[in-house]
Design a protein around this motif. Structure first.
Motif, PDB file in Angstrom:
ATOM      1  N   LEU A  65       3.775  14.529   0.930  1.00 52.42           N
ATOM      2  CA  LEU A  65       4.232  13.399   1.733  1.00 52.42           C
ATOM      3  C   LEU A  65       3.801  12.087   1.101  1.00 52.42           C
ATOM      4  CD1 LEU A  65       3.137  14.746   5.242  1.00 52.42           C
ATOM      5  CD2 LEU A  65       5.457  14.719   4.333  1.00 52.42           C
ATOM      6  N   CYS A  66       4.690  11.131   1.147  1.00 55.14           N
ATOM      7  CA  CYS A  66       4.374   9.782   0.707  1.00 55.14           C
ATOM      8  C   CYS A  66       4.485   8.854   1.910  1.00 55.14           C
ATOM      9  CB  CYS A  66       5.351   9.352  -0.385  1.00 55.14           C
ATOM     10  SG  CYS A  66       5.129   7.659  -0.972  1.00 55.14           S
ATOM     11  N   ALA A  67       3.644   7.845   1.962  1.00 57.03           N
ATOM     12  CA  ALA A  67       3.701   6.854   3.030  1.00 57.03           C
ATOM     13  C   ALA A  67       3.450   5.476   2.439  1.00 57.03           C
ATOM     14  CB  ALA A  67       2.665   7.163   4.111  1.00 57.03           C
ATOM     15  N   SER A  68       3.927   4.456   3.110  1.00 61.03           N
ATOM     16  CA  SER A  68       3.627   3.093   2.676  1.00 61.03           C
ATOM     17  C   SER A  68       3.316   2.231   3.887  1.00 61.03           C
ATOM     18  CB  SER A  68       4.801   2.499   1.881  1.00 61.03           C
ATOM     19  OG  SER A  68       5.927   2.252   2.696  1.00 61.03           O
ATOM     20  N   SER A  69       2.561   1.180   3.652  1.00 62.53           N
ATOM     21  CA  SER A  69       2.255   0.226   4.710  1.00 62.53           C
ATOM     22  C   SER A  69       2.269  -1.176   4.125  1.00 62.53           C
ATOM     23  CB  SER A  69       0.933   0.540   5.393  1.00 62.53           C
ATOM     24  OG  SER A  69      -0.149   0.390   4.507  1.00 62.53           O
ATOM     25  N   LEU A  70       2.417  -2.133   5.024  1.00 60.18           N
ATOM     26  CA  LEU A  70       2.604  -3.509   4.580  1.00 60.18           C
ATOM     27  C   LEU A  70       1.387  -4.020   3.821  1.00 60.18           C
ATOM     28  CD1 LEU A  70       4.649  -5.773   4.692  1.00 60.18           C
ATOM     29  CD2 LEU A  70       3.639  -6.531   6.835  1.00 60.18           C
ATOM     30  N   ILE A  71       0.227  -3.736   4.370  1.00 56.98           N
ATOM     31  CA  ILE A  71      -1.008  -4.189   3.746  1.00 56.98           C
ATOM     32  C   ILE A  71      -2.049  -3.085   3.824  1.00 56.98           C
ATOM     33  CG2 ILE A  71      -0.725  -6.658   4.111  1.00 56.98           C
ATOM     34  CD1 ILE A  71      -2.342  -6.371   6.679  1.00 56.98           C
ATOM     35  N   LEU A  72      -3.097  -3.248   3.071  1.00 64.96           N
ATOM     36  CA  LEU A  72      -4.127  -2.213   3.014  1.00 64.96           C
ATOM     37  C   LEU A  72      -5.250  -2.594   3.970  1.00 64.96           C
ATOM     38  CD1 LEU A  72      -4.410   0.359   1.256  1.00 64.96           C
ATOM     39  CD2 LEU A  72      -6.080  -0.891  -0.074  1.00 64.96           C
ATOM     40  N   PHE A  75       6.011   7.174   6.924  1.00 62.67           N
ATOM     41  CA  PHE A  75       6.082   8.366   6.075  1.00 62.67           C
ATOM     42  C   PHE A  75       7.502   8.690   5.664  1.00 62.67           C
ATOM     43  CE2 PHE A  75       1.883  10.401   6.031  1.00 62.67           C
ATOM     44  CZ  PHE A  75       1.212   9.639   6.961  1.00 62.67           C
ATOM     45  N   GLY A  76       7.636   9.227   4.457  1.00 57.76           N
ATOM     46  CA  GLY A  76       8.882   9.820   4.022  1.00 57.76           C
ATOM     47  C   GLY A  76       9.002  11.234   4.563  1.00 57.76           C
ATOM     48  N   GLN A  77      10.136  11.870   4.258  1.00 60.97           N
ATOM     49  CA  GLN A  77      10.377  13.216   4.770  1.00 60.97           C
ATOM     50  C   GLN A  77       9.705  14.290   3.930  1.00 60.97           C
ATOM     51  OE1 GLN A  77      14.834  12.915   5.278  1.00 60.97           O
ATOM     52  NE2 GLN A  77      14.270  13.731   7.278  1.00 60.97           N
ATOM     53  N   GLY A  78       9.175  13.893   2.795  1.00 62.85           N
ATOM     54  CA  GLY A  78       8.411  14.833   1.999  1.00 62.85           C
ATOM     55  C   GLY A  78       9.224  15.549   0.939  1.00 62.85           C
ATOM     56  N   THR A  79       8.511  16.083  -0.033  1.00 65.95           N
ATOM     57  CA  THR A  79       9.078  16.978  -1.040  1.00 65.95           C
ATOM     58  C   THR A  79       8.423  18.337  -0.860  1.00 65.95           C
ATOM     59  OG1 THR A  79       9.517  15.260  -2.683  1.00 65.95           O
ATOM     60  CG2 THR A  79       9.264  17.532  -3.488  1.00 65.95           C
ATOM     61  N   ALA A  82       0.834  -1.203   0.000  1.00 68.09           N
ATOM     62  CA  ALA A  82       0.000   0.000   0.000  1.00 68.09           C
ATOM     63  C   ALA A  82       0.872   1.258   0.000  1.00 68.09           C
ATOM     64  CB  ALA A  82      -0.916   0.006   1.218  1.00 68.09           C
ATOM     65  N   LEU A  83       0.469   2.226  -0.791  1.00 74.89           N
ATOM     66  CA  LEU A  83       1.223   3.479  -0.888  1.00 74.89           C
ATOM     67  C   LEU A  83       0.251   4.646  -0.916  1.00 74.89           C
ATOM     68  CD1 LEU A  83       4.320   4.242  -3.032  1.00 74.89           C
ATOM     69  CD2 LEU A  83       2.367   5.802  -3.133  1.00 74.89           C
ATOM     70  N   TYR A  84       0.586   5.705  -0.202  1.00 69.65           N
ATOM     71  CA  TYR A  84      -0.313   6.853  -0.027  1.00 69.65           C
ATOM     72  C   TYR A  84       0.428   8.150  -0.329  1.00 69.65           C
ATOM     73  CZ  TYR A  84      -1.860   3.174   3.209  1.00 69.65           C
ATOM     74  OH  TYR A  84      -2.193   1.976   3.779  1.00 69.65           O
ATOM     75  N   TRP A  85      -0.324   9.102  -0.851  1.00 73.50           N
ATOM     76  CA  TRP A  85       0.171  10.466  -1.021  1.00 73.50           C
ATOM     77  C   TRP A  85      -0.707  11.410  -0.202  1.00 73.50           C
ATOM     78  CZ3 TRP A  85       4.561  12.084  -3.335  1.00 73.50           C
ATOM     79  CH2 TRP A  85       5.184  11.249  -4.264  1.00 73.50           C
ATOM     80  N   TYR A  86      -0.033  12.314   0.513  1.00 74.95           N
ATOM     81  CA  TYR A  86      -0.696  13.365   1.273  1.00 74.95           C
ATOM     82  C   TYR A  86      -0.055  14.701   0.905  1.00 74.95           C
ATOM     83  CZ  TYR A  86      -2.734   9.848   4.407  1.00 74.95           C
ATOM     84  OH  TYR A  86      -3.446   8.792   4.922  1.00 74.95           O
ATOM     85  N   ARG A  87      -0.791  15.778   1.163  1.00 80.30           N
ATOM     86  CA  ARG A  87      -0.264  17.121   0.938  1.00 80.30           C
ATOM     87  C   ARG A  87      -0.407  17.911   2.237  1.00 80.30           C
ATOM     88  NH1 ARG A  87      -2.574  21.084  -3.728  1.00 80.30           N
ATOM     89  NH2 ARG A  87      -4.493  20.941  -2.476  1.00 80.30           N
TER      90      ARG A  87
END
Lengths: 115, 114
Positions: free
Chosen positions: A91-98, A106-110, A31-36
């Motif tokens: 921000l991007c985030a990932s998790s093992l399963i949905l 979370f990553g550190q962001g762009t 699973a991968l997520y994008w946040y602002r």
């Protein structure tokens, strides 16, 4: 192991230009997520992927925003005809399963600045 | 749809004092609850989460939070803070149906003074 990696860490672009923001999730995370995150605000959901498919893109503000994850790993957030209001930390985030309740990393962001 | 309200945008406290960061949420369905911390120039890090069971949840770095369903609150507490706790703290919810689609509050900036 490596965490979620986002590149570039900073991006300055002119109004009207096209930008791509890259996210490398933790290996094996499906699973991968994008946040602002705008200045002084909490993160706002944009889109999430389960594997290669966008399971929910209801947070994308308009059709200038698009995201892909063609091989189920790296994802790219694409913004066309950028506007000054697009300036924010993405921000991007990932998790093992949905599954609800699963920890998202979370990553550190762009930091995107549109001038 | 869910929403989260963090009642204090900034909380200054002295080192070794106790602190409580307040969080209220609104939802028509059952939710999972989270607290994330964002240290300067770092990404969001999970402090703790409530999924079910005991309403008192313990997290990392000595933090704990209590889920109160009747008051729809999930306040974060620490009995004695340290300078290193200076950071932005975010409360978040997600519903049972979806995935980790988090709805965040606006954040509380915790400043620890010596």
């Amino acid at each position: 192991g490596a965490g979620v990696s986002q590149t570039p860490s900073n991006k300055v672009t002119e109004k009207g230009k096209y930008v791509e923001l890259r996210c490398d999730p933790i290996s094996g995370h499906t699973a991968l997520y994008w946040y602002r995150q705008s200045l002084g605000q909490g993160p706002e959901f944009l889109i999430y992927f389960q594997g290669t498919g966008a399971a929910d893109d209801s947070g994308l503000p308009n059709d200038r925003f698009f995201a892909v994850r063609p091989e189920g790993s790296v994802s790219t957030l694409k913004i066309q005809r950028t506007e000054r209001g697009d300036s924010a930390v993405y921000l991007c985030a990932s998790s093992l399963i949905l599954v609800g309740g699963t920890e998202a990393f979370f990553g550190q962001g762009t930091r995107l600045t549109v001038v | 749809a869910q929403s989260v309200t963090q009642l204090d945008s900034q909380v200054p406290v002295f080192e070794e004092a106790p602190v409580e960061l307040r969080c209220n949420y609104s939802s028509s369905v059952s939710v999972y609850l989270f607290w994330y911390v964002q240290y300067p120039n770092q990404g969001l890090q999970l402090l703790l989460k409530y999924l079910s069971g005991s309403t008192l949840v313990k997290g990392i770095n000595g933090f704990e939070a209590e889920f109160n369903k009747s008051q729809t609150s999930f306040h974060l507490r620490k009995p004695s803070v340290h300078i290193s706790d200076t950071a932005e703290y975010f409360c978040a919810v997600s519903d049972f149906e979806g995935a980790q689609k988090l709805v965040f509050g606006q954040g509380t900036r915790l400043t620890i003074n010596p």
